[in-house]
Enzyme design. Structure first.
Site, PDB file in Angstrom:
ATOM      1  N   LYS A  51      41.450  46.421  33.070  1.00  0.00           N
ATOM      2  CA  LYS A  51      41.443  45.208  32.246  1.00  0.00           C
ATOM      3  C   LYS A  51      40.302  45.260  31.229  1.00  0.00           C
ATOM      4  O   LYS A  51      40.482  44.905  30.070  1.00  0.00           O
ATOM      5  CB  LYS A  51      41.316  43.970  33.145  1.00  0.00           C
ATOM      6  CG  LYS A  51      42.593  43.693  33.934  1.00  0.00           C
ATOM      7  CD  LYS A  51      42.407  42.677  35.053  1.00  0.00           C
ATOM      8  CE  LYS A  51      43.671  42.594  35.907  1.00  0.00           C
ATOM      9  NZ  LYS A  51      43.538  41.726  37.079  1.00  0.00           N
ATOM     10  N   GLN A  95      39.741  37.693  40.239  1.00  0.00           N
ATOM     11  CA  GLN A  95      40.502  38.828  40.777  1.00  0.00           C
ATOM     12  C   GLN A  95      40.805  38.596  42.261  1.00  0.00           C
ATOM     13  O   GLN A  95      39.894  38.311  43.038  1.00  0.00           O
ATOM     14  CB  GLN A  95      39.695  40.126  40.585  1.00  0.00           C
ATOM     15  CG  GLN A  95      40.410  41.367  41.036  1.00  0.00           C
ATOM     16  CD  GLN A  95      41.656  41.683  40.207  1.00  0.00           C
ATOM     17  OE1 GLN A  95      41.649  41.633  38.986  1.00  0.00           O
ATOM     18  NE2 GLN A  95      42.749  41.998  40.886  1.00  0.00           N
ATOM     19  N   ASP A 118      45.625  33.887  33.953  1.00  0.00           N
ATOM     20  CA  ASP A 118      46.506  34.476  34.970  1.00  0.00           C
ATOM     21  C   ASP A 118      47.676  33.552  35.300  1.00  0.00           C
ATOM     22  O   ASP A 118      48.621  33.961  35.991  1.00  0.00           O
ATOM     23  CB  ASP A 118      45.700  34.745  36.253  1.00  0.00           C
ATOM     24  CG  ASP A 118      45.485  36.235  36.476  1.00  0.00           C
ATOM     25  OD1 ASP A 118      46.179  37.035  35.837  1.00  0.00           O
ATOM     26  OD2 ASP A 118      44.611  36.585  37.297  1.00  0.00           O
TER      27      ASP A 118
END
Ligand code: NAD
Length: 283
Positions: A51, A95, A118
């Protein structure tokens, strides 16, 4: 049979995003992603590295907040609050997985829906359910972009997803439903799985088991999307027995080089979208 080139598609998305970022910079906004990583999960470290690389390539700034395995919920929520309040942060990503003593749902709920790149905040998922503009979880979003790029029309198609997770299965189902597919979600308690998957015009596998989908489970001419990432000593494998399944399909994603690169590209897309929304709100 055609193999979807997720790498090339993702490169294309990143190139377009680069131009968007240049335009944003001219307007005084530099998109900046904050990634929170709690503990030392090996797979997470790989994902986070990918990322950060993609951010840098596109010109998006990147900030990593590394937290100790023993971090308290209070500390995690405080950090999220700070990031929510900072004007220079245009996207926040927590995460997963996080250590078991922490409540991931509470943490996702705390991330501002305006910075929820997300798409895991209940507001984002609710909006997806209502077919309203929102941040969509990056993996299903990337798959929808693949369908667009390869002219897969979902209207009236029978779509089957194996897997009902909050981050892949459910948002995938909602995304395809929003495009008028007739959607069936299968999971670990589903009976007669093969009978269901054999009817699928579009089959999405998000199980997390190497070569779970075999040729006898696939309809002739189906589109097969493999979300699985299964790391073994022999290498990286998807959920689909690619070599034996591919000849039955009209279109199929490989692993690696399919869904994975598009997931990362759509994350950057969402960070840039946050920045654009910020400008729109100012005007
Ligand atoms: P998960 O473990 O949360 O969900 C797995 C799902 O599979 C569950 O809903 C479960 O009910 C279902 N399942 C398990 N056994 C089954 C069986 N025998 N029959 C039918 N269904 C069964 O996993 P997840 O987070 O949704 O991820 C799934 C896979 O996708 C993993 O391999 C993960 O690493 C991968 N993944 C890849 C990307 C990417 O960018 N390529 C992104 C996210 C997840």
């Amino acid at each position: 049979m055609e193999i979807i080139d997720g790498k090339a598609l993702a490169k294309n998305v990143r190139e377009n995003l680069k131009k968007d970022v240049e335009e944003l910079k001219k307007k005084g906004i530099v998109p900046r992603l904050a990634v929170i990583l709690v503990g030392e999960d090996k797979a997470s470290q790989i994902y986070v590295k990918n990322k950060s690389k993609a951010c840098i390539e596109v010109g998006v700034e990147y900030e990593e907040i590394l937290l100790d395995e023993s971090t308290s919920m209070e500390k995690l929520l405080n950090i999220i609050d700070d990031l929510n309040n900072r004007n220079d942060i245009t996207g926040i990503l927590l995460q997963s997985p996080i250590p078991k003593h922490l409540d991931i749902n509470e943490a996702f709920r705390r991330i501002s829906p305006n910075k929820d790149v997300d798409g895991f905040n209940p507001v984002s998922i609710g909006k997806l359910c209502l077919n309203q503009d929102t941040f969509v979880s990056c993996t299903p979003y990337g798959i929808m972009k693949m369908f667009e790029a390869y002219n897969v029309d979902l209207d009236g198609k029978d779509a089957v997803i194996i897997g009902r997770s909050n981050i892949v299965g459910k948002p995938m189902a909602l995304s395809m439903l929003n495009k008028n597919a007739t959607v069936t979600i299968c999971h670990s308690k589903t009976k007669n799985l093969k009978e269901i998957t054999k009817k699928a015009d579009i089959l999405v596998a998000a199980v997390g088991k190497k070569h779970f989908v075999t040729a006898d489970m696939v309809k002739e001419g189906a589109v097969v999307i493999d979300v699985g990432i299964n790391r073994t000593e022999e290498g990286l494998f998807g959920d689909v027995d690619f070599e034996n399944v591919k000849e039955k399909t009209s279109l199929i994603t490989p692993v690696p080089g399919g869904v994975g690169p598009m997931t990362v590209a759509m994350l950057i897309n969402n960070v840039v979208k946050c920045a654009k929304n910020m400008i729109a709100q100012k005007n």
